[in-house]
Design an enzyme around this catalytic site. Sequence first.
Site, PDB file in Angstrom:
ATOM      1  N   CYS A 179       0.882  -1.174   0.000  1.00 45.23           N
ATOM      2  CA  CYS A 179       0.000   0.000   0.000  1.00 45.23           C
ATOM      3  C   CYS A 179       0.922   1.228   0.000  1.00 45.23           C
ATOM      4  CB  CYS A 179      -0.918  -0.020   1.219  1.00 45.23           C
ATOM      5  SG  CYS A 179      -2.004  -1.455   1.211  1.00 45.23           S
ATOM      6  N   CYS A 229       1.743   3.256   3.249  1.00 42.90           N
ATOM      7  CA  CYS A 229       2.023   2.511   4.482  1.00 42.90           C
ATOM      8  C   CYS A 229       3.511   2.206   4.618  1.00 42.90           C
ATOM      9  CB  CYS A 229       1.217   1.201   4.480  1.00 42.90           C
ATOM     10  SG  CYS A 229       1.528   0.188   5.932  1.00 42.90           S
ATOM     11  N   GLY A 282       1.664  -6.566   8.595  1.00 44.22           N
ATOM     12  CA  GLY A 282       1.187  -7.734   7.853  1.00 44.22           C
ATOM     13  C   GLY A 282      -0.290  -7.725   7.519  1.00 44.22           C
ATOM     14  N   GLU A 283      -0.668  -8.653   6.634  1.00 47.51           N
ATOM     15  CA  GLU A 283      -2.059  -8.811   6.214  1.00 47.51           C
ATOM     16  C   GLU A 283      -2.579 -10.121   6.820  1.00 47.51           C
ATOM     17  OE1 GLU A 283      -4.705  -7.320   4.643  1.00 47.51           O
ATOM     18  OE2 GLU A 283      -5.611  -9.270   5.021  1.00 47.51           O
ATOM     19  N   SER A 294      -8.154  -6.575  10.667  1.00 49.10           N
ATOM     20  CA  SER A 294      -8.193  -5.549   9.627  1.00 49.10           C
ATOM     21  C   SER A 294      -7.592  -6.101   8.338  1.00 49.10           C
ATOM     22  CB  SER A 294      -7.394  -4.330  10.107  1.00 49.10           C
ATOM     23  OG  SER A 294      -7.320  -3.362   9.096  1.00 49.10           O
ATOM     24  N   SER A 328      -9.786  -1.931   5.086  1.00 53.49           N
ATOM     25  CA  SER A 328      -8.999  -0.746   4.737  1.00 53.49           C
ATOM     26  C   SER A 328      -9.453  -0.264   3.366  1.00 53.49           C
ATOM     27  CB  SER A 328      -7.508  -1.101   4.711  1.00 53.49           C
ATOM     28  OG  SER A 328      -7.094  -1.453   6.007  1.00 53.49           O
ATOM     29  N   HIS A 385     -10.045   3.304   2.039  1.00 58.29           N
ATOM     30  CA  HIS A 385      -9.116   4.370   1.664  1.00 58.29           C
ATOM     31  C   HIS A 385      -9.381   5.091   0.344  1.00 58.29           C
ATOM     32  CE1 HIS A 385      -7.043   2.974   5.122  1.00 58.29           C
ATOM     33  NE2 HIS A 385      -6.388   1.998   4.556  1.00 58.29           N
ATOM     34  N   ASN A 443      -0.530   9.191   8.967  1.00 61.93           N
ATOM     35  CA  ASN A 443       0.679   9.283   9.797  1.00 61.93           C
ATOM     36  C   ASN A 443       1.883   9.219   8.883  1.00 61.93           C
ATOM     37  OD1 ASN A 443      -0.779   9.175  12.319  1.00 61.93           O
ATOM     38  ND2 ASN A 443      -1.195   7.043  11.803  1.00 61.93           N
TER      39      ASN A 443
HETATM   40  N1  SAH Z   1      -2.950  -5.290   6.293  1.00 66.01           N
HETATM   41  C1  SAH Z   1      -4.026  -4.905   7.130  1.00 66.01           C
HETATM   42  C2  SAH Z   1      -3.645  -4.470   8.544  1.00 66.01           C
HETATM   43  C3  SAH Z   1      -2.452  -3.595   8.768  1.00 66.01           C
HETATM   44  S1  SAH Z   1      -2.514  -1.866   8.652  1.00 66.01           S
HETATM   45  C4  SAH Z   1      -4.845  -3.830   6.455  1.00 66.01           C
HETATM   46  O1  SAH Z   1      -4.443  -3.340   5.408  1.00 66.01           O
HETATM   47  O2  SAH Z   1      -5.928  -3.517   6.937  1.00 66.01           O
HETATM   48  C5  SAH Z   1      -3.711  -1.229   9.770  1.00 66.01           C
HETATM   49  C6  SAH Z   1      -4.393   0.038   9.252  1.00 66.01           C
HETATM   50  O3  SAH Z   1      -3.483   1.170   9.205  1.00 66.01           O
HETATM   51  C7  SAH Z   1      -4.905  -0.134   7.833  1.00 66.01           C
HETATM   52  O4  SAH Z   1      -6.171   0.452   7.695  1.00 66.01           O
HETATM   53  C8  SAH Z   1      -3.883   0.652   7.041  1.00 66.01           C
HETATM   54  O5  SAH Z   1      -4.352   1.009   5.787  1.00 66.01           O
HETATM   55  C9  SAH Z   1      -3.638   1.827   7.964  1.00 66.01           C
HETATM   56  N2  SAH Z   1      -2.424   2.578   7.631  1.00 66.01           N
HETATM   57  C10 SAH Z   1      -1.322   2.112   7.005  1.00 66.01           C
HETATM   58  N3  SAH Z   1      -0.413   3.103   6.875  1.00 66.01           N
HETATM   59  C11 SAH Z   1      -0.935   4.205   7.428  1.00 66.01           C
HETATM   60  C12 SAH Z   1      -0.450   5.528   7.634  1.00 66.01           C
HETATM   61  N4  SAH Z   1       0.751   5.880   7.263  1.00 66.01           N
HETATM   62  N5  SAH Z   1      -1.274   6.402   8.270  1.00 66.01           N
HETATM   63  C13 SAH Z   1      -2.489   6.032   8.699  1.00 66.01           C
HETATM   64  N6  SAH Z   1      -2.984   4.784   8.557  1.00 66.01           N
HETATM   65  C14 SAH Z   1      -2.232   3.876   7.921  1.00 66.01           C
END
Ligand code: SAH
Length: 376
Positions: A130, A133, A188-189, A220, A242, A244, A319
């Site tokens: 992503c 992330c 992780g996923e 998640s 997620s 987005h 973030n």
């Molecule tokens: N792989 C899973 C769980 C891990 S991330 C998933 O994608 O849901 C947990 C959450 O944090 C997800 O919603 C992800 O999209 C979000 N996330 C990832 N990077 C981020 C960032 N830099 N700022 C805010 N949220 C973020």
Amino acid sequence: MQIKLTSVTNCQEINILGLSKDELLSLILDFETQPKRASMRVNQIWSWIYSHGINSFDKMTNIDKKLLSKLKKVFNISTPAIEKKEISNDGTIKYLFCLEDQSKIETVFIPEEKRSTLCISSQVGCTLNCSFCHTGTQKLVRNLSSQEIVGQVIAVYDDLELWEKKRMRSNDTSCFEIITNIVFMGMGEPLLNYEEVKKACSVLMDNKGLDFSRRRITLSTAGIVPKIKTAHEEIGCMIAISLHATENKTRDILVPINKKWNLEQLLGSLRDDVQLRNSERVTFEYVMLDRINDSKEDAHRLVRLLQGLPSKVNLIPFNTWTGSQYKRSSSDRIKAFRDIIIKSRLPSPIRRPRGEDIMAACGQLKSKSIKEKAST
Ligand code: SAH
């Protein structure tokens, strides 16, 4: 998974922490051949480990000494080692754990006013890439075992001395001093490591041990569509998606797994396949990225996309991390976005970033050790 003792007698001991009850039973049957007695032993050991936080066979005082000395030779009860612990100004604690093969993972304890959440990892790194992330920039090393997933929880119980508090507050679910909620939102996923995550949840939810209710565990996912229905049925925990983005062209970039299962397939499956229980809602996570997905049109599209699906939208201010191409949306844009969603009667809280000063907030996790290794 069938664990056979014969396969390991020449290797090291088996860590029984995080094994399912059936797996533990099949191991104990090698020592206590009478099934009823074996099952009783499993219940005793289970209670020592998951209700009392005991990690040494010597302290299991209601188990026959001879049996214990045999068990001690082949089994251990061990948690990942804490390599580093950082405490944020807001009380959030980030743990860096070192696993047996020296892989590193992170786990975050987030105390709030009336609850505390433990954010755990399901893989070392992540394959989904992503684009917003930080974890996605770390190459995946491997899936975590159920032992390593449950081990994160037990290690935090040990470190924060939560066992006694948990016993005293067993009926109190609104308490920040104990872990009230667990979220698979670390590295992780989870749905790409389904079997081990499912097993770990069965241990965490067992009512003779840690006893987390299914409503207090949230998984998640970025949208591994065929596994969502299975997870909801088999594990029974809460599901967060997620999301987005509200258009495939944007989501393809933010959450590339969208090219495999797009918005229509994801939402279609949630509508048609997942049987929500009484008053249950699907949580949608929506990261607020300045001028990327935060327009009023996006908000209106989001409302339309979720129409008829019992939902809740968690707005997550982005973030940031070094090297990222995105910026957090301004609070005015986030509020304007939220107001449109609220008008449609969808609950839409804005998540307060926690632990930013120690890089513990959503999506900031990435174990430095691996980054350093990659750069050498
Ligand atoms: N792989 C899973 C769980 C891990 S991330 C998933 O994608 O849901 C947990 C959450 O944090 C997800 O919603 C992800 O999209 C979000 N996330 C990832 N990077 C981020 C960032 N830099 N700022 C805010 N949220 C973020």
